[in-house]
Design a protein around this motif. Structure first.
Motif, PDB file in Angstrom:
ATOM      1  N   UNK A   1       0.842  -1.204   0.000  1.00  0.00           N
ATOM      2  CA  UNK A   1       0.000   0.000   0.000  1.00  0.00           C
ATOM      3  C   UNK A   1       0.872   1.247   0.000  1.00  0.00           C
TER       4      UNK A   1
ATOM      5  N   UNK B   1       0.295   1.784  -3.739  1.00  0.00           N
ATOM      6  CA  UNK B   1      -1.077   2.271  -3.620  1.00  0.00           C
ATOM      7  C   UNK B   1      -2.080   1.116  -3.705  1.00  0.00           C
ATOM      8  N   UNK B   2      -3.265   1.398  -3.223  1.00  0.00           N
ATOM      9  CA  UNK B   2      -4.339   0.399  -3.251  1.00  0.00           C
ATOM     10  C   UNK B   2      -4.627  -0.059  -4.684  1.00  0.00           C
ATOM     11  N   UNK B   3      -4.659   0.917  -5.589  1.00  0.00           N
ATOM     12  CA  UNK B   3      -5.015   0.588  -6.979  1.00  0.00           C
ATOM     13  C   UNK B   3      -4.038  -0.411  -7.593  1.00  0.00           C
ATOM     14  N   UNK B   4      -2.762  -0.261  -7.260  1.00  0.00           N
ATOM     15  CA  UNK B   4      -1.737  -1.105  -7.892  1.00  0.00           C
ATOM     16  C   UNK B   4      -1.444  -2.381  -7.105  1.00  0.00           C
TER      17      UNK B   4
ATOM     18  N   UNK C   1      -9.085  -9.004  -2.655  1.00  0.00           N
ATOM     19  CA  UNK C   1      -8.142  -7.951  -2.276  1.00  0.00           C
ATOM     20  C   UNK C   1      -8.795  -6.958  -1.322  1.00  0.00           C
TER      21      UNK C   1
ATOM     22  N   UNK D   1      -9.557   6.005  -2.903  1.00  0.00           N
ATOM     23  CA  UNK D   1     -10.175   4.749  -3.331  1.00  0.00           C
ATOM     24  C   UNK D   1     -11.561   4.574  -2.716  1.00  0.00           C
ATOM     25  N   UNK D   2     -11.754   5.157  -1.544  1.00  0.00           N
ATOM     26  CA  UNK D   2     -13.049   5.039  -0.866  1.00  0.00           C
ATOM     27  C   UNK D   2     -14.180   5.646  -1.689  1.00  0.00           C
TER      28      UNK D   2
END
Lengths: 203, 203
Positions: free
Chosen positions: A28, A32-35, A59, A113-114
Motif C-alpha cells: 500500500x 497504492x491500493x489501486x496497484x 483484495x 479509493x473510498x
C-alpha cells in the motif's frame, strides 16, 4: 472484519498472517491500493496466493482486515482537563499520525479509493475515524460540562476543525505541521468554538 | 506545461488533442491515476498510442498538461465587499468544485498520487490551488483594508480555513455540504478570524 474463506481443515498460521499484513502495508505504501495485487503481496510475504485466499476472498477483504488490525492503538491522548492543552494534544496526535509510516502514504490513497469502493469508506470510518472522533467527542463534552465551551457547541464542527486543518495542511498542501503551526491551529479552533477561560489571547 | 515530444513535421490535430484530453479525464475518473494507461487513453480517444507520445513523452506529462488545461476557469467568485457574503460565496464555490465532474473523483486521486510524484504535487499547486488561493487572498486583503478583519490576520490560516473544512467534510468524510453547512462553515471561519461588523451572531 476478518473474513475467512472456507478452508477445510487448514489451520491459518499466525506468523504467515503477520507476514501478509506487513506485506499488504508495504505494498500500500509503495504501490497504492489501486496497484496492489494478491500476487505482489504473496511474493513480498514469501507465501502463496492461495495462502492469501484461504484468509480473504478478495483484495478488498484483505485490505479491510488489515485496516481493522492496525487502526486501534493510534488514539492515545491523555486528557488533562485543560481544554487548550487537550486540544493541542489532539492536534499533535493527528499530525503525528498523518506523518507516521505507513499512514502518511496509505491514508490519502485509501481516501481516494473510498470514493470508488463504499466498503472501504465504511472501513475507514469504523476503523480509523470513529475511535478518534469518539475520543475527541468525550474531551469536548467534558469541556462543555466544565463551562469551557458553550452548551450549544456544534459537536460535528468541533470534531472536524482541528482534523480538517491538519489534514488539509499535511496531506493536501504537503506542508509541515510544526509545533508553532499546531499552536496556531489550537488557537484558531478554540476561537471558532468560542472557548472561554483557556488562556486565550483574545476571548 | 504542455511538453511536446519532437515530432518531425507532424502536425498535432486539435480535435485529436481534445479527444485525448476528454479520454484522460474519463480514465482518471473511472480508473484513477494509478490505473490509467497510455493504451487505455488511446483506445478511449479512438486514436493510437503514438498520437499520445507525439504530444507527451510520458503518462505523467500527459496528465500534467491536461490538468493545466482544465483548471483555470473554476474560480469565479464575484466579490461584493461584504465579507460574510464573500466568504460564503468562496465556500460555495469550493463545495461546487469538489462536487463537480470530473473533479469529485479526480482530486482525491491526484492528492494521493502527489505524495509519490513531486511533479504532480507542483502541478496541483500551480494549476488548481494557486488561482483559488490568490483570489481568496485578495478578498481577505480588501477585508483587512476595510477593517472587517484584524490587520494581523494570518493569511495562510485564513486561506486554509474554509477550504480545509469543506475538503475534510466532502472528500475525507464523504458528507454533503448543504447550504446550511456552508452557512455554518462561514460563521466558524469568521469567528476564528475575529471578523467584525459582518452581522455575526457573536462577534
Amino acid at each position: 472484519m476478518t473474513q475467512r474463506a472456507p478452508s477445510g481443515a487448514a489451520v491459518l498460521k499466525p506468523d504467515v498472517t503477520a507476514a501478509i499484513i506487513r506485506a499488504v502495508l508495504a505494498e500500500l505504501v509503495e504501490r497504492s491500493y489501486a496497484r496492489l495485487s494478491m500476487e505482489g503481496v504473496a511474493k513480498r510475504a514469501g507465501t502463496s496466493k492461495s495462502a492469501l485466499y484461504r484468509r480473504w476472498p478478495t483484495k478488498q477483504d484483505m485490505v479491510l482486515a488489515v485496516l481493522a488490525d492496525i487502526s486501534v492503538p493510534m488514539a492515545d491522548v491523555t486528557e488533562t482537563g485543560d481544554l487548550r492543552r487537550d486540544m493541542r494534544a489532539a492536534a499533535e496526535s493527528m499530525a503525528a499520525w498523518l506523518a507516521s509510516e505507513p499512514y502518511a502514504k496509505i491514508i490519502p490513497d485509501l481516501i481516494a479509493e473510498a470514493h470508488r469502493t463504499p466498503a472501504l469508506a465504511e472501513a475507514i470510518s469504523v476503523s480509523l475515524a470513529k475511535p478518534r472522533r469518539a475520543q475527541l467527542r468525550s474531551l469536548l463534552t467534558r469541556a462543555i460540562d466544565r463551562g469551557d465551551l458553550p452548551a450549544d457547541t456544534d459537536m460535528e464542527m468541533a470534531q472536524d476543525l482541528v482534523a480538517a486543518l491538519i489534514y488539509w495542511r499535511m496531506v493536501v498542501r504537503q506542508a509541515p505541521a510544526e509545533p508553532r503551526y499546531l499552536d496556531h491551529v489550537t488557537d484558531t479552533a478554540l476561537r471558532a468554538l468560542r472557548a472561554t477561560g483557556t488562556g486565550m489571547r483574545e476571548a
